[in-house]
Design a protein around this motif. Structure first.
Motif, PDB file in Angstrom:
ATOM      1  N   GLY A  44       5.620  26.251  15.108  1.00 21.58           N
ATOM      2  CA  GLY A  44       5.012  26.218  16.432  1.00 21.58           C
ATOM      3  C   GLY A  44       3.614  25.621  16.400  1.00 21.58           C
ATOM      4  O   GLY A  44       3.253  24.800  17.249  1.00 21.58           O
ATOM      5  N   VAL A  45       2.829  26.025  15.391  1.00 21.76           N
ATOM      6  CA  VAL A  45       1.482  25.452  15.230  1.00 21.76           C
ATOM      7  C   VAL A  45       1.573  23.960  14.946  1.00 21.76           C
ATOM      8  O   VAL A  45       0.845  23.149  15.537  1.00 21.76           O
ATOM      9  CB  VAL A  45       0.732  26.171  14.092  1.00 21.76           C
ATOM     10  N   ALA A  46       2.473  23.573  14.040  1.00 15.95           N
ATOM     11  CA  ALA A  46       2.612  22.168  13.682  1.00 15.95           C
ATOM     12  C   ALA A  46       3.094  21.330  14.866  1.00 15.95           C
ATOM     13  O   ALA A  46       2.679  20.180  15.035  1.00 15.95           O
ATOM     14  CB  ALA A  46       3.575  22.018  12.506  1.00 15.95           C
ATOM     15  N   THR A  47       3.970  21.907  15.688  1.00 12.32           N
ATOM     16  CA  THR A  47       4.434  21.180  16.877  1.00 12.32           C
ATOM     17  C   THR A  47       3.284  20.897  17.822  1.00 12.32           C
ATOM     18  O   THR A  47       3.181  19.796  18.394  1.00 12.32           O
ATOM     19  CB  THR A  47       5.524  22.004  17.597  1.00 12.32           C
ATOM     20  N   ALA A  48       2.413  21.886  18.023  1.00 11.56           N
ATOM     21  CA  ALA A  48       1.254  21.675  18.895  1.00 11.56           C
ATOM     22  C   ALA A  48       0.351  20.576  18.326  1.00 11.56           C
ATOM     23  O   ALA A  48      -0.131  19.712  19.072  1.00 11.56           O
ATOM     24  CB  ALA A  48       0.471  22.973  19.048  1.00 11.56           C
ATOM     25  N   ASP A  49       0.129  20.603  17.011  1.00 11.52           N
ATOM     26  CA  ASP A  49      -0.689  19.552  16.397  1.00 11.52           C
ATOM     27  C   ASP A  49      -0.040  18.190  16.582  1.00 11.52           C
ATOM     28  O   ASP A  49      -0.718  17.196  16.873  1.00 11.52           O
ATOM     29  CB  ASP A  49      -0.882  19.843  14.904  1.00 11.52           C
ATOM     30  N   GLY A  50       1.296  18.130  16.409  1.00  8.88           N
ATOM     31  CA  GLY A  50       1.987  16.866  16.597  1.00  8.88           C
ATOM     32  C   GLY A  50       1.929  16.367  18.027  1.00  8.88           C
ATOM     33  O   GLY A  50       1.745  15.174  18.274  1.00  8.88           O
ATOM     34  N   LEU A  51       2.074  17.286  18.986  1.00  9.66           N
ATOM     35  CA  LEU A  51       1.989  16.892  20.396  1.00  9.66           C
ATOM     36  C   LEU A  51       0.604  16.372  20.737  1.00  9.66           C
ATOM     37  O   LEU A  51       0.453  15.370  21.451  1.00  9.66           O
ATOM     38  CB  LEU A  51       2.340  18.088  21.281  1.00  9.66           C
ATOM     39  N   TYR A  52      -0.422  17.051  20.240  1.00  9.14           N
ATOM     40  CA  TYR A  52      -1.782  16.597  20.511  1.00  9.14           C
ATOM     41  C   TYR A  52      -2.064  15.257  19.836  1.00  9.14           C
ATOM     42  O   TYR A  52      -2.773  14.415  20.388  1.00  9.14           O
ATOM     43  CB  TYR A  52      -2.802  17.649  20.045  1.00  9.14           C
ATOM     44  N   ALA A  53      -1.509  15.062  18.647  1.00  3.27           N
ATOM     45  CA  ALA A  53      -1.669  13.759  17.991  1.00  3.27           C
ATOM     46  C   ALA A  53      -0.992  12.663  18.811  1.00  3.27           C
ATOM     47  O   ALA A  53      -1.531  11.561  18.965  1.00  3.27           O
ATOM     48  CB  ALA A  53      -1.079  13.803  16.582  1.00  3.27           C
ATOM     49  N   LEU A  54       0.185  12.961  19.364  1.00  4.50           N
ATOM     50  CA  LEU A  54       0.899  11.991  20.191  1.00  4.50           C
ATOM     51  C   LEU A  54       0.126  11.671  21.466  1.00  4.50           C
ATOM     52  O   LEU A  54      -0.058  10.504  21.826  1.00  4.50           O
ATOM     53  CB  LEU A  54       2.281  12.543  20.541  1.00  4.50           C
ATOM     54  N   VAL A  55      -0.337  12.727  22.141  1.00  6.28           N
ATOM     55  CA  VAL A  55      -1.082  12.523  23.389  1.00  6.28           C
ATOM     56  C   VAL A  55      -2.370  11.757  23.135  1.00  6.28           C
ATOM     57  O   VAL A  55      -2.748  10.864  23.893  1.00  6.28           O
ATOM     58  CB  VAL A  55      -1.368  13.879  24.060  1.00  6.28           C
ATOM     59  N   ALA A  56      -3.042  12.097  22.047  1.00  2.00           N
ATOM     60  CA  ALA A  56      -4.287  11.398  21.725  1.00  2.00           C
ATOM     61  C   ALA A  56      -4.035   9.944  21.388  1.00  2.00           C
ATOM     62  O   ALA A  56      -4.794   9.055  21.781  1.00  2.00           O
ATOM     63  CB  ALA A  56      -4.978  12.102  20.554  1.00  2.00           C
ATOM     64  N   ALA A  57      -2.944   9.675  20.652  1.00  4.46           N
ATOM     65  CA  ALA A  57      -2.622   8.292  20.288  1.00  4.46           C
ATOM     66  C   ALA A  57      -2.290   7.458  21.512  1.00  4.46           C
ATOM     67  O   ALA A  57      -2.618   6.276  21.575  1.00  4.46           O
ATOM     68  CB  ALA A  57      -1.458   8.270  19.303  1.00  4.46           C
ATOM     69  N   LEU A  58      -1.631   8.072  22.491  1.00  2.00           N
ATOM     70  CA  LEU A  58      -1.242   7.330  23.693  1.00  2.00           C
ATOM     71  C   LEU A  58      -2.342   7.287  24.741  1.00  2.00           C
ATOM     72  O   LEU A  58      -2.456   6.320  25.495  1.00  2.00           O
ATOM     73  CB  LEU A  58       0.018   7.961  24.309  1.00  2.00           C
ATOM     74  N   GLY A  59      -3.158   8.368  24.796  1.00  2.00           N
ATOM     75  CA  GLY A  59      -4.127   8.473  25.873  1.00  2.00           C
ATOM     76  C   GLY A  59      -5.464   7.825  25.605  1.00  2.00           C
ATOM     77  O   GLY A  59      -6.088   7.285  26.518  1.00  2.00           O
ATOM     78  N   GLY A  60      -5.925   7.893  24.356  1.00  2.00           N
ATOM     79  CA  GLY A  60      -7.194   7.260  24.020  1.00  2.00           C
ATOM     80  C   GLY A  60      -8.374   7.822  24.789  1.00  2.00           C
ATOM     81  O   GLY A  60      -8.502   9.018  25.004  1.00  2.00           O
ATOM     82  N   SER A  61      -9.236   6.940  25.251  1.00  2.00           N
ATOM     83  CA  SER A  61     -10.474   7.341  25.920  1.00  2.00           C
ATOM     84  C   SER A  61     -10.207   8.040  27.244  1.00  2.00           C
ATOM     85  O   SER A  61     -10.978   8.913  27.661  1.00  2.00           O
ATOM     86  CB  SER A  61     -11.363   6.118  26.140  1.00  2.00           C
ATOM     87  N   ALA A  62      -9.093   7.670  27.941  1.00  2.00           N
ATOM     88  CA  ALA A  62      -8.780   8.309  29.217  1.00  2.00           C
ATOM     89  C   ALA A  62      -8.519   9.799  29.015  1.00  2.00           C
ATOM     90  O   ALA A  62      -8.909  10.634  29.834  1.00  2.00           O
ATOM     91  CB  ALA A  62      -7.565   7.646  29.853  1.00  2.00           C
ATOM     92  N   LEU A  63      -7.870  10.144  27.898  1.00  2.00           N
ATOM     93  CA  LEU A  63      -7.593  11.541  27.594  1.00  2.00           C
ATOM     94  C   LEU A  63      -8.874  12.330  27.362  1.00  2.00           C
ATOM     95  O   LEU A  63      -9.052  13.426  27.882  1.00  2.00           O
ATOM     96  CB  LEU A  63      -6.693  11.624  26.356  1.00  2.00           C
TER      97      LEU A  63
END
Length: 207
Positions: A44-63
């Motif tokens: 569960g912890v690793a999934t959250a880290d992976g989701l945040y890594a995905l969102v950060a990779a896609l969102g960039g400065s807008a995020l």
């Protein structure tokens, strides 16, 4: 491709290795329940880290800009959840120690592996530090070179794998701790120390 893989592994270990309140709770939860429950919680912890890594990779400065107004509420929510878990863990441990039979009857059953997974996923998602950390890494990379979608995917998967491997190691340590401290006094001391550490880290999160 190799650079993205190495960057993802380093990013995943960078956010996972420092032992904070979530890691402390993960170890304590596994010690009180079972390795299976701890493994699900770790994922569960690793999934959250992976989701945040995905969102950060896609969102960039807008995020990063979008998260700035809600950082304080997220931090308070995370601290309150962790403080609640710390107090509940300490109270339950004291009840077990004072009257083992009564505590056995009144204490609710331990969380199922599925509930443990969802609980740790939710707690980790409440931590704004994770997404800011990944967003900063992604923005730093984009400042010099363009990143292809494939490299972004490799980065996210590597970050997830690194976080998962470390969280599973913590869960294994919690399972070993649970086997070693099987006595009533040992479990009481372990639970109180864990609750104290979680509470201190929750308070520090607000300062």
């Amino acid at each position: 491709m190799t650079a993205a893989l190495v960057a993802g592994l380093l990013a995943g270990y960078g956010i996972a290795v420092p032992v904070g309140a979530v890691a402390t709770y993960l170890v304590s939860l596994t010690a009180r329940t079972s390795l299976r429950t701890g493994v699900c919680a770790a994922l569960g912890v690793a999934t959250a880290d992976g989701l945040y890594a995905l969102v950060a990779a896609l969102g960039g400065s807008a995020l990063a800009a979008a998260l700035r107004p809600v950082l304080v509420p997220l931090r308070w929510a995370s601290a309150l959840v962790l403080a609640f878990l710390a107090v509940r863990g300490a109270v339950t441990a004291v009840r077990h120690y004072r009257d083992h039979r009564l505590a056995t009857r009144s204490t609710p059953p331990p969380p199922s592996p599925a509930r443990a997974y969802l609980a740790l996923l939710g707690i980790t998602l409440l931590n704004p530090t994770t997404v800011i950390y990944f967003a900063a890494l992604v923005l730093g990379t984009r400042a010099t070179d363009a990143v292809s979608p494939l490299e972004q995917g490799v980065f996210v998967l590597a970050a997830f794998a690194a976080s998962a491997s470390w969280q599973l190691l913590l869960a294994g340590g919690g399972a070993l701790l649970g086997r070693l401290l099987t006595g009533r006094r040992g479990r009481l001391v372990t639970a109180l120390v864990s609750s104290g550490v979680i509470l201190l880290l929750a308070v520090r999160m607000l300062l």
